[in-house]
Every structure is written in C-alpha cells, then in structure tokens.
Design an enzyme around this catalytic site. Structure first.
Site, PDB file in Angstrom:
ATOM      1  N   ARG A   1     -38.174  18.879  54.762  1.00 27.94           N
ATOM      2  CA  ARG A   1     -36.874  18.959  54.060  1.00 27.94           C
ATOM      3  C   ARG A   1     -36.654  17.733  53.513  1.00 27.94           C
ATOM      4  NH1 ARG A   1     -32.897  22.004  56.421  1.00 27.94           N
ATOM      5  NH2 ARG A   1     -31.471  20.700  55.215  1.00 27.94           N
TER       6      ARG A   1
ATOM      7  N   ASP B   1     -36.537  19.851  64.002  1.00 33.84           N
ATOM      8  CA  ASP B   1     -35.028  19.227  63.299  1.00 33.84           C
ATOM      9  C   ASP B   1     -35.002  18.010  63.704  1.00 33.84           C
ATOM     10  OD1 ASP B   1     -32.556  19.237  61.953  1.00 33.84           O
ATOM     11  OD2 ASP B   1     -32.033  21.052  62.930  1.00 33.84           O
TER      12      ASP B   1
ATOM     13  N   ASP C   1     -34.231  30.801  64.762  1.00 29.41           N
ATOM     14  CA  ASP C   1     -33.634  29.447  64.534  1.00 29.41           C
ATOM     15  C   ASP C   1     -32.993  29.004  66.228  1.00 29.41           C
ATOM     16  OD1 ASP C   1     -32.070  26.929  63.530  1.00 29.41           O
ATOM     17  OD2 ASP C   1     -33.115  27.765  61.963  1.00 29.41           O
ATOM     18  N   ASP C   2     -32.207  28.095  65.968  1.00 27.55           N
ATOM     19  CA  ASP C   2     -31.598  27.461  67.284  1.00 27.55           C
ATOM     20  C   ASP C   2     -30.899  28.399  68.095  1.00 27.55           C
ATOM     21  OD1 ASP C   2     -31.032  25.440  69.015  1.00 27.55           O
ATOM     22  OD2 ASP C   2     -29.737  24.243  67.731  1.00 27.55           O
TER      23      ASP C   2
ATOM     24  N   GLN D   1     -44.415  15.139  42.733  1.00 26.78           N
ATOM     25  CA  GLN D   1     -45.580  14.143  42.827  1.00 26.78           C
ATOM     26  C   GLN D   1     -46.063  13.761  44.367  1.00 26.78           C
ATOM     27  OE1 GLN D   1     -44.268   9.707  42.625  1.00 26.78           O
ATOM     28  NE2 GLN D   1     -42.776  10.950  41.260  1.00 26.78           N
TER      29      GLN D   1
ATOM     30  N   ASP E   1     -28.428  19.794  54.664  1.00 28.64           N
ATOM     31  CA  ASP E   1     -28.142  21.218  54.602  1.00 28.64           C
ATOM     32  C   ASP E   1     -27.748  21.516  53.376  1.00 28.64           C
ATOM     33  OD1 ASP E   1     -29.622  21.064  56.889  1.00 28.64           O
ATOM     34  OD2 ASP E   1     -28.117  22.348  57.956  1.00 28.64           O
TER      35      ASP E   1
ATOM     36  N   LYS F   1     -40.156  25.035  62.969  1.00 22.86           N
ATOM     37  CA  LYS F   1     -39.103  24.464  62.159  1.00 22.86           C
ATOM     38  C   LYS F   1     -38.652  23.033  63.241  1.00 22.86           C
ATOM     39  CE  LYS F   1     -34.308  24.546  60.143  1.00 22.86           C
ATOM     40  NZ  LYS F   1     -33.275  25.604  59.670  1.00 22.86           N
TER      41      LYS F   1
END
Lengths: 429, 429, 429, 429
Positions: free
Chosen positions: B205, B149, B70-71, B252, B209, B147
């Site tokens: 997402r 952001d 991650d970061d 959906q 968070d 990922k």
C-alpha cells in the site's frame, strides 16, 4: 487500515481489552496538577490543600479525582545502596505515602511525576535506568498515576524504536508492580507517540507545553499545524489553537484507555478570556484529552470554576463510546477560521462544536449531509430530526439547555470572536 | 540507476525471476475484499455469498478471483500451548479451511488478513512474533493471499530497516510454507515501502486508507501530493485524487510481481458519481494497482458493475508487459488540473488517459512528440499513425470502440468534470 | 567547521593524503559509460568499439579514458560452490578480462557495475553480501573503476549509518584487493552521501538519474532545489537544471579524490540543444563532476563532439587545485534565473560562469567585489586586472579565445536563452 | 515539560549541579580562537602573540580568557605504538604544554581542537576511536577547553543516538582525566544537539559556520529560519541573521553550564559595518552564546575593539542567572524585520534589545504588558517603573548611559538600519 467504528462494528470489540490492559483511564483521566501554578514550589500542604479544594468546590464529584504531584517532590539524590529515590523531606515531612493515604481517604487518586531521562526537566533525579526501583516506590506509596516526562534522555530519541523502548521500560515496570497505575506519557509528541504509545500507555502528550494564550505564535513553540506531526522542536508556550491544530488529525490513533493528551487546562490560570476558556475547555473535552486542571484552586475565579463544572461538556469527554471528535471542515474566515467538529457518543447521540478562532463574530450553517457524510453513516443520520441541547446555556443551575429540534440543517449558528457553540444532538425516535 | 525498459532491453529480463520469486501476482491481483462494506461484521455466509456473487455477476471470469477475508475472522486469543491462532467459531463454524475449499471449488482464491503488530487494527490478535505459526495456519487452510497491516507495531517503524525486518519476517515465513501466497503489504506507505518491499512482497500500500470521495481534503488524511512520499501520519479517509497524487511518482518502483497498491476500489461503495468512478477505476488500472472490489456485491448498482466489467480497462491493468503508467504532464485548469498519463503495453501498443480533476469541462490536445519524448522512444513512435480505441465507449456490448486514427496529435480531447478519456493506441503497420 | 581553503592554507594540506587514499581519481574521472545509450543491450563488441571510438575521435587524449561497462554484463546466477559471479558468456564470450586487456592495451581503463543490493537495477545478481568475492573478481579481471548502485538494498538505508556500512563493505573489499579501483558510489544522494562518502569513495552520485532535458519537471523526479538534500524519492528523468540546483550547495563536501557525481553527460544523447549542451557540460565541469560520456560514439553528431572536446572547459574540471565551483549569486529573470559561479583554479587563476536557465536572452554585469567578497579573498583580488579567455569561442581550432582585460567589473555579459558564458580569469602581474 | 524558571522556582535549583557537572563554563566561555583569521596558518608565535594581545588590549580583564588553538596544530600521524597524537613540531617546537604554561602564567586558559571523526575538517588526524588517548594528552598538556568538530564521522550521525554516543565518548574521556575541561561540541546543529548535549557538554554549535555578512543568503548555507532545527546540510558561510533566526527558539534548551554556541564573533574580522557588528555582538550576548573573538588582534580596528569591550553587553552574557533571551515578537518591516528580545538577569533586572534587520530606519514602542505577559510575570512587572540604561551609549569612558525611567511603555524607540537598541531595565523600588 482504519475505519471509524460503526455502532454495529463496535459490538465485536466490546469483549476485547483496552490495549494497555491495566484497566484504568477507560475514559480520559480528570483531576488537578501542581505544575502550571506552583512549578517547583510544592510541598505536602499545597498538595493536600488542593485536594481538599477539589472536594470543597464540587470538582471531585464531577470527575476531577486525580491529584497530581508534579516535579520537585524528589530528594536530591538516590540512595547509593538501594538506588531508591526518596522524597524531599523538607517538602514532604510525612512522606508521599502519607499524602497518598489522605487523598485516598477523600476518595481521590494520586499522581506523581518523573522523566524518562537522567534528570527531570527541573533537574531532579529521574528514572531512566531506574524504572523498576521507581515503579516499585510508586506502588509502595499508593500512587495511581505517573506523568512521565522527556527531559535529558541521553539521545535515546529520534525514531519510534528508541522512544518506544525507553517508554516501554517504565510501562513494563509499572505493570510488574501489580498496581493499576495510569501511565501518562509526556514526550511532547516526539517520534509520533500516537503510533506506538497506545499499547503501552494510557495517554501521551501530543505537543510541546501549553500556555495561557488562545491564538498567536511564540518563538519558543516553533511548529504550526501539520508540522506538529513531525516537529523537530516541540518547544513550549504553545497556544491553545496551536495545540489543537497539531492534534486535529490524531483522534484516529486514540481509543478506550489510550488517549491523546493536549496538556493541562489553562482555564483559570491567567490570560484566557471567559469566551476563550469555554472554547479551550470544549475542544479538550471533544478531543478526549485528559482534563487536568492547572489553576490555583485557592484563588480561581467563579467564572472559570463554572466552566470547569460544565457537566454537559464533561459528559462528552467521559462518554463510554470513547470516540475522539473529528474535524468535519475548516474554513478561513476573517483573521482565523471556523471549524466544525463532530463526536459520536454512546446511544445514538452526537456532539458537535463550531469553533471560531477569528477575532470577528461569525455565523454559519451546519448541514447534516456534510456532518454525516459517507459510508460510516446512514441516510437516517443525514435526514433525521435531532433534539438539540446547547451545552453553554444553563437550564436552571445546570449547564445544557434544550433549544428545540433541527432537521437537515442547523441554520444561522452564531459564534462570537474566539468562541464556540457546542450542541448535543439526540435523534428523535 | 533506472531507465524505462525499452522493448529491446526487456528481452534480457524475461528469463529473470520476479523479485519475490513466489510465482504469483505476476499481474496485479484482482478480487473482492470484505472490509470496505462489512468491516468487522463478517462471517462465513458473507464471504461465501460474496464469492458466489463474483461468479454470478461474471466478475470472476473477468479476473476478479481473490475473495478476501479481512479483519475480525480471528478467535479472541491464541492457543496458550501451541501459540496458534484459530478463527472465531461463531462466525466461521465450519472453519476457514472449509470456506477456502468451497471457494477453490469455484476456481477462485482466498485471501486473509493480519497485522505486523501485536493486534490488528480492529484489536484482534495479530502476527508480530508469531509469523511462522500464522503462516503455517494460512497454508494449512489453503490461503492464497495475505493482507498484512501495520497497526500496533511496537515502535518497530520509523526507518526502512525496522519496517523491512518486520515485514520480511512474514515474507520468509510465507515462503517457508512452500505454498505460493500473494503477500500484500499494507503499511500505508510508511518508511517508503516502494524502496524495500519489491524483493519481499507482491504489493504494498502506498498511502493511508481510501474513502468514497473523489477530491477534497479530510482532516484525518493530513498529507498531500509529494508530502505523501514521507508522510508523518498516513491517516485514512484519503480521497481518490489524494492517493493518486501521492502515488504518481512511484511507478518506477514497481515491476512484474511487485506492485504499488492504491487501496481497494470505491466503485459502487457510496458517494462517487458514475463519472468519478470511471476515472477512479481507470487510474487504478493504469497505476497497476491491485483491483480489489470494496462494494457490497449483493446490492451494487448496475452502473457500478458495468464500470468494474470494463475489459478494455482491465486489460491495461493486467497487461503482461507490467509497466506502470507515468504522468506525462499535469496542468492547472479551473479548480483542479488536467493530467496526461501513458502506459506502455505489450506488442507495440500504448494506453493513454486524460484525467480532469476539476469541476469544469476541459479540452486539450495530446501531442505525440510530448507523449513519446526522449531516448526511450523512437521517431517512429512520435510520427507514427495510431488506431484508437476509446475505452469508455461500447462496441455493442463490449467496452472499447474504435474511433479512427491519429497521427502526430490527438486533437480536441474533451473531458467532462472529474472525468477521464482513455484510449488504446495501436501503431498502424 | 569549514572554510574555503585559501592559497596559503592549502600548503598545509599538500602532504596529507586524499581521504580514501587509493591514489586514483585525484581529479574527477572522465570516460564513457554504456548505460545511457545501450542500457542492457551490451556485449563485448559494443564495449570494444566504443573504446576504439574514444581513441579515434581523440577523446582519450583529452582525458576520457575510463570505458565503463554498465549493468547487464553478468551471468544469470552465482556459482553455487564459490559464490563467484561470472559474466554472461553469450555477451562476453572472451571474458571481461580479455576486454579489459584490450582496453588497457589502448592505454585506457575499464569500469564495471554492480549494486549494493541483492539485485542490480536491471535485476541481475548484485554484490550485497558478496563484496569480497566480487571485488576479487574485479581485481582479477583488471577492472579500474566500480560504479556501485543502490537498487534492492533490503531496507539497509534510511540513515547515514546504514548506508555507510553497506557502502563501506565494498570500499574495504576493493582496498583489500591491493588494486587501485576508482570507487564510484551511486546511491542517488540518499542519506546524504556527501557527509559520509568522502572517506570511503572517490565519487558519489548526488541525485536521481539524469535525462536529456534541460529544464522542467518530470513526475518521476519529485524533488526540487534544496529538497534534494533530503529527498524521499530520488527518482529518475531529472533534468540538467534540476540536478544542478540540488547539487549547488554540495561543493563544500568534495575535495581532491572525493567528488560529487552529477551523473553522466547527456551531450549528444538526444534532445538537448547545442546551447543547452554547452551549458550542461560547462556546469558539470565547474562542479567537478566526473565527466562520463553517455552518447553513442558511433553516431554522435559533430557539434556534440566539439562540445565534449572543449579543452578549456575540461581544464576547469581537471584542475589540480580541486576546488568545486560555488554559486556567487542567483537572480530570478524571466521564466528562469541567472546564476554566477566561481571556481578557483591553481596558479592564481579563476573560472567564472554565468548561466541562464530562462528562455530569454539576458545580460548582466559581473562585479569583482561580489565575486571575491569576504575574508577568503584580498583587496588585490577585488581590484586586480584580469586577462579574460572566453571558453566558448575558438582561437583557431582551439577552444578559448582571449577577449581582453577587465578591472572591477565584467560589463554587459550577454547570455543567450538556456546558455552560459564561461571565462578563464588570469590576474595580470 | 518546561517553564521559564521564575525567581521563586530557581531557588530550588541553586543547589543542583549543572548537568555536565564539570564545574566550568558556568557562564558562557569568552576568549579568542585562531580559525577565523589564521585558519591552518598557525604556530606557537601566533598563539602566544594573540594571548599577549588579549592582555594588552584589556580583553582578558573583561573576561576573554580562553586562548583557542584551532585546527592544524597536529602532527601528520599518530604514534604507531601508543596511538598518541603529538603536535606539529615545526609549528610548535616548544610543544603545546609549553604554550599552555605560558598562557596559564598570564592567568588565561587554553583551548584546543579536534573532530569526532577520522580526520579533522582540515584533514588532520582526529579523535574518533582515540578519545581516551587524546583526552589524556590534552589533560597532560594543561588544556582547559576542547572544541570538538564533526568532519569525517564515518556515517555515525543521522539520529540523536548516533551523535550522542559519538560525542559522549569524548565527554566521558575528558571527565576521566580529572581535569575540568570545557567541552565545546561543534556538530553544527546536526541531530538536534540541544536535545542531548546539555548533559554531556558545556556548549554546542547550533548551525553551520558563520561568515562576515549580516543578512542575505549564501548557496553554501542552504537552510533558513525554522528549517535550521532539522537542516539536512548545515553548510557554512551563514550570515549573522541566518544563525540568529535558526537559534531563536533554542534558549529553552540551555542552562547554567550548558550553552547554545552561535559560533565565533565576526566583529573586526571583515565586512560587517560598525552598526552591524554592534547588533551581532549584542544578540550573541543575549543568546548566551560563548563569545569567542575571531578577529586578528594584531590588526583589529579601534571601533571593533570598543564593541568587544562593551562591559554592559558582556554583563548580559555573563549574568549569573543564566537565562537565555527569548524573542517577544518579530514584525516584518521594510525589507527585513524588527524583533524584540528579553533576557531576565539576576536581581530583578532585565535586558531588552530591539533588533532591526531591515535596511531602513525603524521606530517602535516597547510595551511592558507584552514584554512581561503571562503567568511567568506579575502585575508589578507589567506596571512597574524601570530605570533605563542604554547599553550602546557611553557614560564617560564606560559603555552604558542612564537615560531615565519608563512606566508601561518605552515610546518611540528608534533603530537604525541593521542596528540594535539595547537597554538594561532595573525596577524602581
């Protein structure tokens, strides 16, 4: 993706520049602004006398060092040849530069005002389309801060992109001058400035204008609570608690050099009680809002002055760690609520505030396992013993009195109607 | 126009490509990600040790095969000549490619992180305007997942078009590399990504968070329930049930290769109880969320590990039919609610979950005429007899214990406080 | 500025063209559509047999004359040279034109389906960017109606302008063919199509998809009531009353040739009771919604058929005056509400409906001074005597039985649970 | 940043031009408009007879001097060569210019109507794309006011920028004619015109259309209260109190030459009682709404006429200070609420109104420390003695009767059901 920066993690960021990268407002700006008391009735005497008062009253030395000239300093029209906008020669016969020089000579800084529209809110010429001309003038005059309003914006609002582009134009123009100028956006929280302002401004107003009222609604300030995050009419005459509630979730968007601005201080302006003024001042400091005095320094009463001089509270605001307080809990009590706030300070120190917005005396216990809940904290935080300083008691002449230790819980915190209890917690070795 | 794809109808779609058409994340990605435990405190040792743990703990072989960096892996600045962004040489002295090679050698895949803005959330250099340069670097390094952001996006948000264009730029850049890279959008549900992401990303997402809390509000995560569909501030520190509620209607919009991402798993991270962790894991699996472990694999407790190893639940998540669970009903009980969820699996099999968000024991009956209501089902579904497997009981060492048959109704389903009952239903011949 | 067109005022408009000006759907289109029963399981036999059924069951002669081929008629991909999209040759071996010719030979018209996106909802090739190619194909094939969906629209939504431009592209393309083709927009009420569609389309869907349920919530259809005017997720599996409530205020935006579409009829599809089906059919007719049968005409039960054959109700829908019913009042009763609706018909005739959405029998009085309140009506309307026809009683074989006169009030109107009472009122001379 | 302009501050603005700078509507326009009574049934006789009535009934001399020709004056189509739009020759055989000349000869002014769309609401040719042609025609004909509607706007709405650009096009065209023409925007409050209209228009409608109903909901006007600030469907048939409530916070956006328009007056139109009509007229005057009579002047009853002739109330509306009333408080009483409103007038004079929207008699006390609260006022305002004129009592033939003095409080103000008490307060020397 966000996460409260832990003390470990922050190390990795220390080398990284503040977003706007202009090197100013590393901590929230403090000072005085002409609007709340004088509105359009300003001239160079009002400004210079207020500056002198900041020095004489000891406020400058506490950090209040921006002297803000708000609306109505302008000439009636731009120069038709250069498009430059000069000052009103009747009000400022010696010119803005002369005023700035005198203020600089007092080791203070100078703020000025315009709007990202065709006119200012007071219907004077404004900067939309003239960003370069005006930024250049400001730099030439020695200006150190620009409050940039939102009136008469020609429909260039309604989504983040429109507002960003409009406000970024002035950001770029200010940066291009080469002079570090604090850029204080004032678009009243429209289009979620907390989402786009941190990379282009040092601060951004979060709501409509404040008034000297602690609680209660006003027809001119139509949104409440979370509605403020997407308010269709920012309005004005918003109460202290109305603004606090609208801003409560926004600390996550601020960081070093980029601050939520909850509007000028109403301490000493009018109708807030001493207790309410303390609560207001405490919460603005915890929220890392710029602390701009709105009162008339010539006539301000001593009790209000003493509030503004609370170094213990100012230290929360100006702490180098730059972490905005967050609300740990809010509980309905009587005709209002009781709120617990936590701010992490540098050096393993915390500040907590218990705010009572009800008109009744309240008592509560502050449990450290609630305050320091979750992965952002360690068991040693929850179980440690803390030395307590009560920020609103005096130790001799100085605000902040040691009131012993606490482990696990702060029992029986008594909060008077509309009042606040604010503590500085230092973990015992 | 939508309609739950019936088993007949799906035949017509089998030949059609997944929307993004990059051939990966055909079922939701599973793995581990560094942020929730390590935040910015990462280096190649942390990553490689975590990868080794995935193997040693048997997690890889259960499907957790993406190792997410991650970061805070980045160098401080781009190369001024090439605009390329390298890694932090102190943290990754052997380089990202070397780390990736080692992980690939373990038959796992590698994830990396950036933001569709000028800086990442941790204020490192990000990819807005440099999509091609960065996608090329990722492909060169052997990256398998990005990922992506949403921090510091320069006001390029506020409607679907602005967000689509910004995120599509990276989608195009990734595709142009020729390397199949899972594209995991992380714009926190802003601008309804479920409406535009399915053709450009493998997952998106849906909310702010997650935090290690099962129920309850947090001032930093201001929206609740359906408000989450148009939330003015996604926030963070959102509880498990807050996220589930916001995402409840979004199944959906997902399909094979295009998934709602409810954020990483808090199982084993901190404050969830074992019961709450089971509920959280079950619902994330039913919602076809990517299952990315957020815990520290070095210190994770055995009970949490056993939850993550529940193959019966994982099978729901990874079922090839790709149909996200839907909520059949929600009923207020005590201080929370009781919810019935249904997921159609491949091969005439269903999974149901009864979730209890209250702090009291609850019991209910699951009626098959409610579960299989309407034209999407047949009388044989409503009236059939089903073999039942209780996913949270063990059959020897393996999760999933046969608990008999049911026809018409599942009587007296007992659900503990904050707990879940999850069954696999196979129709008897 | 709006005002219900009075009988006098309308004279001034008779010469003015309908907004879209394509000369079709002067009254709401009626017919049958393949989706609700067959979904993707269509082929030319299904379509042609259904067409034949419309004739055989006498439905065509009642006005149900559009035979709608919905999604999944397409080939897998466009021709790479011409960009033209052909039909699936397995399903339509004789081609769409042949199907259309046969339907035309039966004096009916043919509908087809696409989406203003890169794929249809069933993930077949769609028309965004290929409007001219596809409109030309439709015209070449002899198509008379296009249902144009909203899936996978590449973020080109989120404000009226984006949706207008996207849907206007097909409107222009259809007009350019020179063939009058009913343009039935289906963007689920996103971006307020009632505000911009009337000048470019013949009808526009107002909400997410209908399901065969009369009342009650469904997690897949998250908005209720007025929320539907600005719903962040249109969803599907919306109940009959959910859709009615969302559409209740929209009659003001429809006019001759430009209709609100409340989605296909669920009469005979599945789980509506006979009483609920009557209520559903009545309200769709009053709302001037297109009346597209969704049932399987091969297996439809007689009671449902009789409902669809109610000529008295159809006459309300197809009345030349073209004025959508408005809700006079809504009153909470039991577990639902009682609603009075009024539609002005041509020739000094009115239709009223009293709808009961509760599960209890209700009675009420219909007062003519409430029905005909205000400047849009005259005292003679309020005080006149009306001949009454009860639309849901039969006079011999024909729906509509004279039940006497009323002056001032319709006393003691009894409405069964989930039922409706519908009257045709003709003023006595 | 806003602040109620204090008497001192206003001095600085006196020299500044009104925003639109066309020199007209310095106070809100007053007059008569054809729509509410005649709708499309207009011709030159109707217009000229109504003009004559304004003179004969003494209304002109009270300030009602705009004679508004609303929709349906147009020819069926533009001239294909010049794109000019002429009048309907059957209705206006002598032409609009002749009508205007005759009205000018009576020392009155002439209004006309169009829409910022492709058609007017009555489906006549409208001005979108033809702003210059039409503005030129208006100026040539001697038009003095344009009411500019919002129908059929081709999706050019949905954010401030789209609406601003569309309405600004006509503003620029009108200015370019050189003839001062009052520009009365009528976009029903969509996209917050109060935010962008003040620099381009003289007035802007704040809501959907009014109807002759004092309280109560109507399905055609779906928003209530603060929802009106961001209403997804402005609608029509809005009640008097519905419009007042939606507009209550908007006074802050109006100023000299730029007014909120709450729609035409329903006094004398139909179903308002005398008491309700007085309340309606009073509040429209206090809100500085244009006062356009909607009644048929040929048949208007004497009581309604007397209301329209209330010079004491008109004087509030037309006061040169130009400050819109604000609501001091609103308190729930019975089935409605009691509201206190304050308007600052020129010359140290105030007007207050106590409005009762309930169906019961109410009494209250008006406390001057509430009325004159805060920094915008001085202790002398709060503690002063005021001479009172009751605006709805007559002193001989003239409205406005002196009813003594008050200091500190106005005790026992009795307000009848749906009624208002309105006082003019002049501070005693």
């Amino acid at each position: 993706m966000y996460r409260t920066l832990t003390r470990t993690a922050i190390v990795g960021l220390l080398g990284s520049a503040a977003a706007l990268n202009n090197g100013v407002a590393i901590t929230p700006q403090m000072g005085w602004n002409s609007w709340n008391t004088f509105a359009c009735d300003i001239d160079q005497d009002v400004i210079l006398q207020s500056a002198q008062k900041l020095v004489d009253l000891g406020l400058r030395d506490l950090g209040y060092n921006y002297v803000g000239i708000d609306d109505c300093w302008q000439a009636d029209a731009r120069d038709p040849d250069t498009n430059k906008l000069s000052y009103n020669m009747d009000k400022f016969p010696d010119g803005i530069k002369s005023v700035a020089d005198q203020i600089h000579a007092q080791e203070m800084k100078v703020g000025i005002y315009s709007s990202a529209g065709t006119q200012t809110c007071g219907q004077n010429p404004a900067s939309l389309g003239y960003e370069t001309e005006d930024a250049t003038s400001y730099a030439d005059w020695g200006i150190d801060l620009l409050k940039y309003d939102n009136c008469f914006n020609q429909g260039q609002a309604g989504n983040q992109k429109l507002s960003y582009d409009r406000y970024n134009a002035m950001s770029q123009a200010l940066n291009a001058t080469g002079r570090p100028i604090v850029y204080a956006m004032c678009n009243w929280g429209e289009d979620s400035p907390w989402k786009f302002a941190p990379t282009i401004a040092n601060s951004w107003r979060t709501t409509g204008d404040i008034t000297d009222k602690f609680t209660g609604e006003d027809a001119r300030c139509p949104c409440k609570g979370d509605e403020g995050l997407d308010c269709p009419l920012a309005g004005y005459h918003c109460s202290v608690t109305n603004i606090l509630e609208k801003s409560a979730s926004l600390g996550q968007k601020a960081h070093t050099g980029a601050w939520n601005d909850l509007d000028s201080l109403e301490v000493g302006v009018g109708n807030l009680t001493v207790t309410q003024s303390k609560s207001h001042f405490t919460m603005w400091a915890f929220m890392k809002s710029p602390l701009m005095i709105g009162a008339n320094l010539d006539t301000i009463d001593d009790e209000s002055l003493e509030i503004l001089r609370n170094k213990a509270v100012i230290d929360v605001n100006q702490d180098k760690f730059g972490s905005t307080a967050r609300r740990v809990w809010k509980r309905q009590v009587g005709d209002g609520d009781l709120q617990l706030w936590l701010a992490a300070l540098s050096g393993d120190v915390y500040a907590i505030a218990v705010l009572n917005t009800s008109s009744q005396q309240q008592s509560t216990a502050v449990r450290f396992d609630e305050v320091f809940r979750g992965i952002d904290y360690e068991d040693s935080d929850r179980q440690g013993t803390y030395n307590l300083i009560d920020m609103w008691q005096k130790d001799g002449d100085a605000w902040g009195l040691g009131v012993g230790n606490a482990t696990g819980t702060l029992e029986d915190v008594q909060v008077e109607p509309f009042g606040v209890m604010a503590y500085r917690l230092t973990k015992s070795a």
